[in-house]
Scaffold this motif. Structure first.
Motif, PDB file in Angstrom:
ATOM      1  N   GLN A  53       8.297  -0.322   3.946  1.00  0.00           N
ATOM      2  CA  GLN A  53       9.302  -0.722   2.977  1.00  0.00           C
ATOM      3  C   GLN A  53      10.172   0.461   2.537  1.00  0.00           C
ATOM      4  N   SER A  54       9.549   1.624   2.405  1.00  0.00           N
ATOM      5  CA  SER A  54      10.295   2.817   2.006  1.00  0.00           C
ATOM      6  C   SER A  54       9.487   4.054   2.394  1.00  0.00           C
TER       7      SER A  54
ATOM      8  N   THR B  91       5.581   3.344   1.674  1.00  0.00           N
ATOM      9  CA  THR B  91       5.153   2.098   1.039  1.00  0.00           C
ATOM     10  C   THR B  91       5.217   1.045   2.127  1.00  0.00           C
ATOM     11  N   MET B  92       4.052   0.410   2.434  1.00  0.00           N
ATOM     12  CA  MET B  92       4.009  -0.534   3.558  1.00  0.00           C
ATOM     13  C   MET B  92       3.131  -1.732   3.227  1.00  0.00           C
ATOM     14  N   THR B  93       3.374  -2.811   3.957  1.00  0.00           N
ATOM     15  CA  THR B  93       2.590  -4.036   3.783  1.00  0.00           C
ATOM     16  C   THR B  93       1.309  -3.945   4.603  1.00  0.00           C
ATOM     17  N   SER B  94       0.474  -4.971   4.488  1.00  0.00           N
ATOM     18  CA  SER B  94      -0.772  -5.003   5.261  1.00  0.00           C
ATOM     19  C   SER B  94      -0.508  -5.171   6.751  1.00  0.00           C
TER      20      SER B  94
ATOM     21  N   PHE C  80       0.840  -1.200   0.000  1.00  0.00           N
ATOM     22  CA  PHE C  80       0.000   0.000   0.000  1.00  0.00           C
ATOM     23  C   PHE C  80       0.878   1.255   0.000  1.00  0.00           C
ATOM     24  N   GLU C  81       0.377   2.270  -0.685  1.00  0.00           N
ATOM     25  CA  GLU C  81       0.999   3.596  -0.592  1.00  0.00           C
ATOM     26  C   GLU C  81       0.124   4.442   0.329  1.00  0.00           C
ATOM     27  N   VAL C  82       0.739   4.919   1.414  1.00  0.00           N
ATOM     28  CA  VAL C  82       0.015   5.707   2.420  1.00  0.00           C
ATOM     29  C   VAL C  82       0.701   7.062   2.557  1.00  0.00           C
ATOM     30  N   GLY C  83      -0.083   8.126   2.580  1.00  0.00           N
ATOM     31  CA  GLY C  83       0.505   9.462   2.687  1.00  0.00           C
ATOM     32  C   GLY C  83      -0.177  10.337   3.724  1.00  0.00           C
ATOM     33  N   VAL C  84       0.641  11.127   4.401  1.00  0.00           N
ATOM     34  CA  VAL C  84       0.155  12.192   5.281  1.00  0.00           C
ATOM     35  C   VAL C  84       0.618  13.511   4.674  1.00  0.00           C
ATOM     36  N   HIS C  85      -0.303  14.445   4.538  1.00  0.00           N
ATOM     37  CA  HIS C  85      -0.017  15.723   3.882  1.00  0.00           C
ATOM     38  C   HIS C  85      -0.364  16.860   4.859  1.00  0.00           C
ATOM     39  N   ILE C  86       0.632  17.680   5.153  1.00  0.00           N
ATOM     40  CA  ILE C  86       0.484  18.774   6.119  1.00  0.00           C
ATOM     41  C   ILE C  86       0.552  20.110   5.375  1.00  0.00           C
ATOM     42  N   ALA C  87      -0.358  20.998   5.679  1.00  0.00           N
ATOM     43  CA  ALA C  87      -0.393  22.305   5.018  1.00  0.00           C
ATOM     44  C   ALA C  87       0.960  23.016   5.140  1.00  0.00           C
TER      45      ALA C  87
END
Length: 728
Positions: free
Chosen positions: A577-578, A569-572, A504-511
């Motif tokens: 991973q990165s 990038t992470m597993t379930s 999975f691609e997971v993102g946190v976006h901060i103003a």
């Protein structure tokens, strides 16, 4: 003197000698060169001789007083007047004022609060009403001779030479300097040599303005209370030298004076690092106020007493009291304190090392004397004693919240003396009570200044990918924010996309606030001063102007915004991973509330990209939470409340406890993970500069009430000793 030196504005170089005495009593001589100048401005706006010598704010509009026989005039105040009445000079009625260098130095040496106020008035708040005249560097106003004028102090001599010069300097313009003194004695001395001398009270009496009463009320505290004429209640403070000698020898201790919240007659002072506490009660508090740094001396053992086993609240015992009551504090001493059982080390205050006085919000108490001028003021802070003020506006002020400042506390008075500063508003109104709350907690809440607003971008600002700072375009991602109901300053958003079977691609976006708030600018300084956004039940006090906090730095749905992004990038199983970090341009697909996000996750009929992303985020967050808790993370359970508001009238209707949802934990987990990942990156890239933000080890003082409750003297040890819960 060389011609080029004279052309630079220097008239004469003199050798100036002064004498001073050190603490041991030895007298020293100080010699210095003093350059007297010809290019120092008098401050008068229409002076032909000084128009090019600096800013000249005086007499752009004339003074409003009608009692002066001199017509157009400028005020020259003495140092005692500024020290005693510095709060009065906030009034716009007092204008066209000259502060001489002599007065400036005198105030600086004698009163820190007055000096700070004077500095602020002259250079920040009221610079259009004040002018600082460097009389000790002007060739026509400085004189080394002392004793030239009989009965005048050195400061008064320099003040007099200044007004005599200004009187001659402005003669052709029809402008007269008027000396403002603090009292009649100073006025009489100066009038022997200069006729235009009045006291501040006499000058204010000439105003034809309703604010005159307020100014006269502020002066009242100094005029009716002198030295103790009757029975004294409190002991005289020891001299500074005796206090310092006592501290050095150990017979006197220093500490913060802390009034008990359960009994306003009792207080304590912690005197050392071992948290040794001395108990203080009744008249032994000796005019100390909560927060003062005091010098205390232990009483003989036979005078030790036990704390009173009952709650005494000042609000209950002193609500209706006549301000003319000069009753002795000892009259109210509870007899139970005389008991000798369970006594504790008891001390008395013998000196004040540093006052913690400030301006206090509160209300006037009703007086039992009809038409009385003296009244008691009740501060909103319960730990502060009543303050006696004098006012002729009691009928008007009795229904208002007002601000009062303490001036002094005589030995023969049960209460400190103060003066009325200003009115906040009608008692009970929501705006007034909010103002009191903000003032009492010292929260900056004034409108943003023009300098701050000048730092803002234009309102129709749009993002620009061609700017010099490289940004990654993430507008194609399904990003959404999850925040409380009614939130307008959306500072974070998330996304999650499945890129492989177990990846999975997971993102946190901060103003990206730093794009708009640059270092060492007015807006940066203001944000640093405010520190945070403060929320009240019906409004909030923004840290940044609304154009940023609620618009350009808010990740609103379907609008393009600059952000900082951290993408994993992470597993379930939430194994990373990165990680990538970069500035970005995003476009949130939805601004959701916690409740709406929970509904979408729970509703199996929702199958769009937002619903899929939220469900992936929820599963991963539960894995992260279980792992973090298993590693010993501390979970603090506390209930939050929210106000159900009638937004048309901006009135709270009821208070409700916030319901905890899984989406709360979901957002929390990814915010924590982003902080951890960014901290690891900073440590890897800048190991010598990386800072760890952590809570310090709690002070033993913080544990003391808990230890005393957990280990009563009759049941357990006095000190439980070091343990894993006690930091040594």
């Amino acid at each position: 003197m060389d011609l080029n030196i004279k052309q630079s504005g220097i008239h004469t170089c003199i050798h100036h000698t002064s004498y001073f005495k050190n603490r041991s009593g030895r007298v020293y001589k100080r010699a210095a060169e003093r350059y007297l100048r010809t290019d120092l401005s008098c401050g008068y706006a229409h002076c032909k001789d000084c128009k090019d010598l600096g800013t000249n704010p005086l007499l752009k509009s004339e003074n409003p007083t009608k009692n002066s026989i001199v017509g157009k005039h400028v005020l020259v105040i003495d140092s005692t007047c500024m020290i005693r009445f510095h709060d009065l000079f906030d009034s716009p009625l007092l204008k066209n004022i000259i502060i001489t260098q002599t007065v400036w130095e005198g105030v600086k040496a004698k009163s820190v609060p007055a000096y700070k106020k004077m500095n602020s008035l002259c250079y920040d708040e009221a610079r259009d009403r004040f002018h600082v005249f460097m009389n000790e560097f002007h060739y026509q106003t400085f004189s080394e001779e002392s004793g030239k004028f009989e009965d005048l102090s050195r400061g008064e001599e320099l003040l007099l030479s200044t007004v005599l010069f200004l009187s001659s300097h402005w003669k052709d313009d029809g402008v007269t300097p008027v000396v403002i003194c603090s009292d009649d004695e100073s006025s009489k001395r100066m009038k022997k040599y200069f006729s235009n001398v009045v006291t501040l009270r006499e000058y204010i009496h000439g105003f034809d303005d309703a604010e005159k009463k307020c100014l006269l009320d502020q002066m009242a505290a100094y005029e009716n209370y002198g030295t103790a004429a009757g029975n004294t209640i409190f002991d005289e403070y020891l001299s500074h030298d005796r206090v310092m000698d006592g501290i050095a020898s150990g017979t006197i201790k220093r500490g913060n004076f802390n009034v008990s919240r359960e009994n306003y007659r009792e207080a304590s002072v912690i005197i050392d690092d071992q948290l040794t506490t001395w108990f203080i009660t009744g008249k032994h508090c000796n005019r100390a106020i909560n927060g003062d740094v005091v010098a205390v001396q232990l009483l003989p053992r036979e005078d030790w007493v036990a704390p009173e086993k009952m709650i005494r609240l000042r609000d209950v015992e002193e609500y209706v009291t006549t301000a003319d009551d000069m009753g002795n504090e000892e009259d109210g001493e509870p007899k139970s304190k005389k008991a000798k059982k369970n006594v504790v080390p008891t001390a008395k205050v013998v000196g004040i090392i540093k006052r913690n006085w400030r301006q206090y919000c509160g209300m006037l108490l009703p007086s039992s004397v009809k038409g009385a001028k003296r009244h008691l003021f009740c501060p909103a802070e319960r730990l502060i004693p009543r303050i006696r003020i004098e006012t002729e506006q009691a009928d008007t002020l009795s229904q208002k919240r007002i601000v009062v400042a303490i001036d002094h506390w005589p030995r023969d008075s049960k209460y400190p003396m103060g003066h009325y500063v200003r009115s906040i508003g009608e008692m009970g109104s929501r705006e007034t009570e909010n103002e009191v709350l903000l003032l009492e907690h010292d929260i900056p809440h004034a409108p943003f200044s023009e300098q701050v607003l000048d730092c803002l971008p234009r309102e129709n600002w749009i993002p620009d990918l061609t700017e010099k700072t490289p940004r990654v375009d993430l507008r194609h991602l399904t990003i959404c924010s999850v925040d409380p109901l009614g939130c307008t300053d959306i500072d974070d958003a998330l996304h999650c996309t499945q890129i492989q079977d177990d990846l999975f691609e997971v993102g946190v976006h901060i103003a990206d606030v730093t794009h708009f708030v640059r270092p060492n600018t007015a807006i940066d300084d203001e944000a640093s001063l405010r520190g945070t956004t403060v929320y009240l039940c019906d409004r909030r006090i923004d840290m940044l102007p609304a154009l940023l906090s609620s618009n350009l730095c808010s990740l609103r749905g379907e609008e393009e915004r600059y952000a900082f992004s951290c993408i994993w990038t992470m597993t379930s199983n939430a194994d990373i991973q990165s990680v990538k970090y970069h500035k970005s341009l995003i476009k949130s697909k939805a601004a959701l509330t916690y409740e709406k996000a929970q509904e979408i996750i729970d509703d199996s009929r929702e199958t769009n990209d937002i619903a899929k992303g939220l469900r992936f985020l929820m599963k991963l967050s539960k894995v992260l939470n279980a792992r973090r808790t298993g590693c010993g993370a501390l979970t603090l359970a506390s209930s939050e409340v929210r106000f159900d508001m009638d937004w048309e009238s901006r009135t709270p209707k009821k208070v409700m406890e916030k319901q905890h949802l899984d989406t709360h934990s979901m957002v929390e987990e990814f915010m924590l993970l982003a902080n951890i990942s960014v901290a690891e990156k900073i440590l890897a890239e800048f190991p010598d500069c990386a800072l760890l933000r952590r809570h310090p080890v709690p002070l033993k003082e913080s544990y003391k009430p808990l230890v005393e409750k957990t280990y009563p003297k009759s049941l357990g040890p006095k000190d439980p000793g070091p343990s894993k819960y006690w930091p040594g």
